[in-house]
Write an enzyme that holds these catalytic residues in place. Structure first.
Site, PDB file in Angstrom:
ATOM      1  N   HIS A 119       1.266  -1.131  -0.343  1.00  0.00           N
ATOM      2  CA  HIS A 119       0.051  -0.283  -0.401  1.00  0.00           C
ATOM      3  C   HIS A 119       1.092   1.433  -0.018  1.00  0.00           C
ATOM      4  O   HIS A 119       2.222   1.037   0.455  1.00  0.00           O
ATOM      5  CB  HIS A 119      -0.398   0.423   0.939  1.00  0.00           C
ATOM      6  CG  HIS A 119      -2.277   0.406   0.918  1.00  0.00           C
ATOM      7  ND1 HIS A 119      -2.257   2.785   0.782  1.00  0.00           N
ATOM      8  CD2 HIS A 119      -2.988   0.421   1.456  1.00  0.00           C
ATOM      9  CE1 HIS A 119      -3.232   2.819   0.925  1.00  0.00           C
ATOM     10  NE2 HIS A 119      -4.447   1.512   0.692  1.00  0.00           N
ATOM     11  N   GLY A 155       0.656  -5.140   1.474  1.00  0.00           N
ATOM     12  CA  GLY A 155      -0.500  -5.312   1.035  1.00  0.00           C
ATOM     13  C   GLY A 155      -0.335  -6.376  -0.458  1.00  0.00           C
ATOM     14  O   GLY A 155      -1.340  -6.789  -0.859  1.00  0.00           O
ATOM     15  N   TYR A 197      -5.608  -4.791  10.172  1.00  0.00           N
ATOM     16  CA  TYR A 197      -5.995  -5.288   8.643  1.00  0.00           C
ATOM     17  C   TYR A 197      -7.341  -5.489   8.448  1.00  0.00           C
ATOM     18  O   TYR A 197      -7.620  -5.737   9.197  1.00  0.00           O
ATOM     19  CB  TYR A 197      -5.003  -6.692   8.160  1.00  0.00           C
ATOM     20  CG  TYR A 197      -4.642  -6.418   6.456  1.00  0.00           C
ATOM     21  CD1 TYR A 197      -3.409  -5.325   6.259  1.00  0.00           C
ATOM     22  CD2 TYR A 197      -4.680  -7.343   6.022  1.00  0.00           C
ATOM     23  CE1 TYR A 197      -3.473  -5.508   5.196  1.00  0.00           C
ATOM     24  CE2 TYR A 197      -4.630  -8.072   4.373  1.00  0.00           C
ATOM     25  CZ  TYR A 197      -3.710  -6.106   4.005  1.00  0.00           C
ATOM     26  OH  TYR A 197      -3.562  -6.390   2.738  1.00  0.00           O
TER      27      TYR A 197
HETATM   28  C1  LCV Z   1       4.709   4.444  -0.238  1.00  0.00           C
HETATM   29  C2  LCV Z   1       7.198   3.543  -0.872  1.00  0.00           C
HETATM   30  C3  LCV Z   1       6.076   2.602  -0.231  1.00  0.00           C
HETATM   31  C4  LCV Z   1       4.893   2.420   0.328  1.00  0.00           C
HETATM   32  N1  LCV Z   1       4.664   3.284   0.635  1.00  0.00           N
HETATM   33  O1  LCV Z   1      13.710   2.194  -1.770  1.00  0.00           O
HETATM   34  O2  LCV Z   1      -0.228  -4.563   5.038  1.00  0.00           O
HETATM   35  S1  LCV Z   1      -0.467  -3.307   6.171  1.00  0.00           S
HETATM   36  O3  LCV Z   1      -1.127  -3.157   6.361  1.00  0.00           O
HETATM   37  O4  LCV Z   1       1.179  -2.637   6.185  1.00  0.00           O
HETATM   38  C5  LCV Z   1      -0.065  -1.918   4.595  1.00  0.00           C
HETATM   39  C6  LCV Z   1      -1.040  -0.520   4.867  1.00  0.00           C
HETATM   40  C7  LCV Z   1       0.994  -2.000   3.595  1.00  0.00           C
HETATM   41  O5  LCV Z   1       0.903  -2.269   2.235  1.00  0.00           O
HETATM   42  O6  LCV Z   1       1.400  -0.934   4.115  1.00  0.00           O
HETATM   43  C8  LCV Z   1       3.089  -1.120   3.192  1.00  0.00           C
HETATM   44  C9  LCV Z   1       4.276  -2.084   3.368  1.00  0.00           C
HETATM   45  N2  LCV Z   1       5.558  -1.700   2.944  1.00  0.00           N
HETATM   46  C10 LCV Z   1       6.333  -1.451   3.492  1.00  0.00           C
HETATM   47  O7  LCV Z   1       6.214  -2.053   5.340  1.00  0.00           O
HETATM   48  C11 LCV Z   1       7.583  -1.627   2.847  1.00  0.00           C
HETATM   49  C12 LCV Z   1       7.978  -0.194   2.821  1.00  0.00           C
HETATM   50  N3  LCV Z   1       9.213   0.404   1.339  1.00  0.00           N
HETATM   51  C13 LCV Z   1      10.300  -0.281   2.506  1.00  0.00           C
HETATM   52  O8  LCV Z   1      10.738  -0.800   2.985  1.00  0.00           O
HETATM   53  C14 LCV Z   1      11.922  -0.086   1.037  1.00  0.00           C
HETATM   54  O9  LCV Z   1      11.231   1.314   0.484  1.00  0.00           O
HETATM   55  C15 LCV Z   1      11.878  -0.920   0.778  1.00  0.00           C
HETATM   56  C16 LCV Z   1      12.629  -2.518   1.446  1.00  0.00           C
HETATM   57  C17 LCV Z   1      10.711  -1.959  -0.136  1.00  0.00           C
HETATM   58  C18 LCV Z   1      12.692  -0.330  -0.574  1.00  0.00           C
HETATM   59  O10 LCV Z   1      13.382  -0.287   0.138  1.00  0.00           O
HETATM   60  P1  LCV Z   1      14.736   1.473  -0.455  1.00  0.00           P
HETATM   61  O11 LCV Z   1      15.785   1.269  -0.296  1.00  0.00           O
HETATM   62  O12 LCV Z   1      15.395   0.384  -2.249  1.00  0.00           O
HETATM   63  P2  LCV Z   1      13.699   3.339  -0.791  1.00  0.00           P
HETATM   64  O13 LCV Z   1      12.735   3.036   0.476  1.00  0.00           O
HETATM   65  O14 LCV Z   1      14.326   4.406  -0.402  1.00  0.00           O
HETATM   66  O15 LCV Z   1      12.634   3.463  -1.388  1.00  0.00           O
HETATM   67  C19 LCV Z   1      12.021   4.633  -2.701  1.00  0.00           C
HETATM   68  C20 LCV Z   1      10.882   5.523  -2.645  1.00  0.00           C
HETATM   69  O16 LCV Z   1       9.752   4.780  -3.134  1.00  0.00           O
HETATM   70  C21 LCV Z   1       8.837   4.959  -1.667  1.00  0.00           C
HETATM   71  C22 LCV Z   1      10.201   5.323  -0.599  1.00  0.00           C
HETATM   72  O17 LCV Z   1       9.647   6.987   0.365  1.00  0.00           O
HETATM   73  C23 LCV Z   1      10.649   6.237  -2.172  1.00  0.00           C
HETATM   74  O18 LCV Z   1      10.511   7.534  -2.241  1.00  0.00           O
HETATM   75  P3  LCV Z   1      10.843   8.388  -1.700  1.00  0.00           P
HETATM   76  O19 LCV Z   1      12.880   8.889  -2.427  1.00  0.00           O
HETATM   77  O20 LCV Z   1       9.969   9.833  -2.642  1.00  0.00           O
HETATM   78  O21 LCV Z   1      11.412   8.998  -0.308  1.00  0.00           O
HETATM   79  N4  LCV Z   1       7.943   4.274  -1.089  1.00  0.00           N
HETATM   80  C24 LCV Z   1       8.239   2.365  -0.940  1.00  0.00           C
HETATM   81  N5  LCV Z   1       7.842   1.889  -0.624  1.00  0.00           N
HETATM   82  N6  LCV Z   1       5.069   1.103   1.009  1.00  0.00           N
HETATM   83  N7  LCV Z   1       6.199   4.979  -0.444  1.00  0.00           N
END
Ligand code: LCV
Length: 259
Positions: free
Chosen positions: A64, A108, A138
């Site tokens: 999400h 999600g 959830y």
């Molecule tokens: C918005 C994002 C996201 C993101 N949203 O790259 O299931 S529930 O209930 O939890 C539900 C509500 C849900 O699905 O929640 C989301 C759950 N997802 C996560 O917890 C994964 C969150 N993301 C990460 O942990 C990292 O981004 C990963 C490991 C996927 C990749 O890491 P990496 O270092 O390669 P960045 O974190 O730098 O991300 C690159 C850009 O994508 C955005 C993040 O904010 C960043 O944007 P900016 O460069 O503008 O800061 N991004 C990543 N995931 N779920 N935005």
């Protein structure tokens, strides 16, 4: 420019999520483009549909779009939420949808992959169910998706720890159909899709829809639904919910106080 690409080879369709900058976070914009692509494929009478990310991605989908979650005070995963809408679309799509998974799968997006009819992954794939890490409650149909794909103790471990599970374990637990090396997975998936597309489409659609209805046939008395909503409201009304969002945006570990 669309955040997805599509391809139709004979009667096998492919939809590729292609918002790499945000790791295919399931934003309203990406979901809108996904829904449009599903409509194109339904009009084209695709008999099998592959849902994937670009070849060799590190992240299949980051789940999400956290930045689009409400600040608090209402259900963050309500009926019209983009994630809920695209999950339902996969179930409504007349032909089998095959998730071709490379990279990591978060939150999600785990439900997105597991709501597909078949899941085929490379060995490097991991699935992480993350609501507890973000202090998100959830929702009912989302939990039922997971409950219908894996044993309860496994779902509880994934949901309570938020820790990733790899493709080998997912295969052993049955929520991944096949694990294929990255060099082989495209041909493997397209061969399976082509095999499905050769079968009688009306029969395949009738079985897909019947299985979906039977699997979802879990009578839930209204009073129990309201009890679940009461539990979920405690979460989305909590300061912990707001702390989870803030920690994500500030790129720090959350500190939860249980209030
Ligand atoms: C918005 C994002 C996201 C993101 N949203 O790259 O299931 S529930 O209930 O939890 C539900 C509500 C849900 O699905 O929640 C989301 C759950 N997802 C996560 O917890 C994964 C969150 N993301 C990460 O942990 C990292 O981004 C990963 C490991 C996927 C990749 O890491 P990496 O270092 O390669 P960045 O974190 O730098 O991300 C690159 C850009 O994508 C955005 C993040 O904010 C960043 O944007 P900016 O460069 O503008 O800061 N991004 C990543 N995931 N779920 N935005």
């Amino acid at each position: 420019m669309s955040l997805v690409t599509t391809d139709l080879a004979a009667t096998v369709g492919t939809i590729t999520m292609n918002h790499g900058r945000k790791h295919n976070a399931l934003s309203a914009a990406l979901v809108d483009d996904l829904l449009a692509a599903f409509d194109v494929m339904e009009r084209a009478k695709a008999r099998a549909l592959v849902l994937r990310a670009p070849k060799g991605v590190k992240v299949w989908s980051a789940g999400h779009d956290v930045k689009e979650l409400p600040a608090g005070g209402r259900d963050p995963l309500g009926w019209n939420d983009p994630l809920r809408t695209v999950i339902r679309r996969i179930g409504d799509f007349p032909a089998p949808v095959i998730a071709l998974v490379e990279g990591t799968v978060w939150g999600g997006a785990c439900e997105l992959a597991l709501s597909c009819d078949l899941v085929i992954a490379t060995p490097e794939v991991t699935f992480a169910i993350t609501p507890a890490k973000l202090s998100v409650p959830y929702n009912v149909t989302g939990l039922l998706t997971f409950m219908s794909r894996m044993p309860l103790p496994v779902l509880k471990e994934m949901a309570f720890t938020g820790e990733p599970v790899d493709a080998a374990r997912a295969l052993s637990l049955g929520f991944v159909n096949h694990v294929q090396q990255a060099a082989d997975i495209d041909a493997f998936v397209m061969k399976m899709a082509a095999r499905i597309a050769l079968n009688a489409p009306l029969s395949v659609t009738a079985m897909k829809r019947s299985i979906g209805i039977l699997a979802a046939a879990s009578p839930l008395p209204p009073i129990m639904f309201e009890q679940i909503q009461g539990e979920r409201r405690k979460v989305w009304d909590s300061t912990d919910y707001r702390e989870g969002m803030a920690a994500f945006l500030e790129r720090r570990e959350p500190v939860y106080k249980g209030e």
